[in-house]
Scaffold this active site. Structure first.
Site, mmCIF file in Angstrom:
data_model
loop_
_atom_site.group_PDB
_atom_site.id
_atom_site.type_symbol
_atom_site.label_atom_id
_atom_site.label_comp_id
_atom_site.label_asym_id
_atom_site.label_seq_id
_atom_site.Cartn_x
_atom_site.Cartn_y
_atom_site.Cartn_z
ATOM 1 N N GLU A 152 0.827 -1.214 0.000
ATOM 2 C CA GLU A 152 0.000 0.000 0.000
ATOM 3 C C GLU A 152 0.856 1.258 0.000
ATOM 4 O OE1 GLU A 152 -4.023 0.257 0.290
ATOM 5 O OE2 GLU A 152 -2.856 -0.885 -1.169
ATOM 6 N N THR A 205 -6.698 8.395 -5.536
ATOM 7 C CA THR A 205 -6.575 8.273 -4.086
ATOM 8 C C THR A 205 -5.736 9.395 -3.496
ATOM 9 O OG1 THR A 205 -6.805 5.877 -4.216
ATOM 10 C CG2 THR A 205 -5.809 6.763 -2.220
#
Length: 334
Positions: A152, A205
């Protein structure tokens, strides 16, 4: 469960090369991060969509990407830049076998990139679960988790676990803390469903995170704390009314909703048609209606799609119960 940060202390794990598989196929699920009121601390896995990794043992040492399908050419084939191969490489290095094993990877994207459904998480989890399966499962899911979090960090610059934790562990997870990573699996009410709609608009994002305020009013923080606690209590008590009352976001949603066309109209449609709650999945633009039962989720997603279509916005929809299993090995020729 408390998980230490990736430390490189896995060389004590003994890998039996005689029993390493030649190939493996793994599916890992999409996830709904934040669960509306739990920014960066709550998330759950769904049955669909998700990503697949096909992994092959080859003679030449090193980790390589053989092919990526379904990404429209957006993802890097460079093994140092692709999160799946980079995390597999990190794991093999920490096991001390990076020069003894050759791995080639096919990544099949069944879910859209930038959807707010944990696309990078599903790929990373599938890759790490696949290499562990190929090696004969020497590591627990808890030992795999720091590598998932590192994926991530590579993908979006922030090593949060509200996508990778439910993708790897399945079910609903609470991230109690990050230093060290401390996760709690929460109960899943049997009739809890998610009706997900992904409008075809772009909300990166990184951009969505940059809109978030660094400071919040105390009254909003208190409201949010109460909602998170109420949601957790509702899950333990199987109390759908308490779940519904608690799933409201007064901190993140007001800012991120600006980026999602027709958000409040979609929310009203969901609530008018029986949803327990409605909000943004991850950083968006996917939205999610939390419902009691599959039928309500089906009705809500269909009506939201009709509304979006009337406003010239294409969309995908998914209806799913909470996936309590996480990643799974699939028959290779299925």
């Amino acid at each position: 469960m408390s998980v230490d940060n990736k430390s490189g202390n896995l060389v004590h794990k003994k890998i039996d090369f005689a029993h390493i598989l030649e190939k493996v196929r793994v599916f890992a699920p999409a996830t709904v991060a934040n669960m509306i009121c739990g920014f960066d601390v709550l998330g759950f896995a769904v049955d669909e969509p998700g990503d697949e990794v096909l992994m092959y043992r080859v003679a030449e040492p090193g980790v390589r990407i053989r092919a990526i399908k379904g990404d429209a050419g957006r993802l890097p084939l460079d093994p140092q830049k692709n999160t799946v191969s980079a995390c597999v490489q990190m794991l093999l290095t920490d096991l001390g076998i990076e020069n003894e094993l050759g791995i080639e990877i096919e990544l099949i994207k069944h879910m859209p990139i930038g959807s707010g459904l944990g696309s990078s998480s599903a790929s990373t989890v599938a890759g790490l679960f696949a290499i562990n399966s190929l090696l004969g499962n020497p590591l627990s899911k808890e030992e795999l988790m720091p590598y998932c979090v590192e994926g991530e960090r590579l993908a979006c610059g922030h090593g949060h676990a509200d996508n990778v934790a439910p993708a790897l562990l399945g079910g609903i997870t609470l991230i109690r803390g990050y230093a060290p990573l401390d996760m709690v699996r929460l109960p899943v009410p049997e009739e809890l469903y998610a009706g997900i709609v992904f409008p075809q608009v772009d909300v990166p994002t990184r951009d969505a995170r940059q809109l978030i305020k660094e400071k919040v009013a105390l009254k909003d923080a208190v409201t949010q704390w109460g909602n998170i606690a109420g949601l957790v209590a509702g899950l333990f008590q199987n109390d759908y009314d308490l779940i519904s009352r608690s799933m409201h976001d007064v901190i993140i949603e007001p800012t991120r909703a600006i980026l999602i066309p027709e958000f409040y109209a979609m929310k009203q449609i969901a609530l008018d048609n029986g949803a327990l709650s409605f909000g943004i999945s991850g950083s968006g633009p996917s939205v999610v209606a939390i419902t009691r039962g599959q039928e309500v989720a089906q009705v809500v997603t269909e009506k939201i799609q009709q509304h979006l279509s009337a406003n010239d916005i294409d969309s995908f929809k998914y209806v799913s119960s909470v996936n309590i299993d996480g990643p799974k090995v699939l028959p290779f020729n299925a």
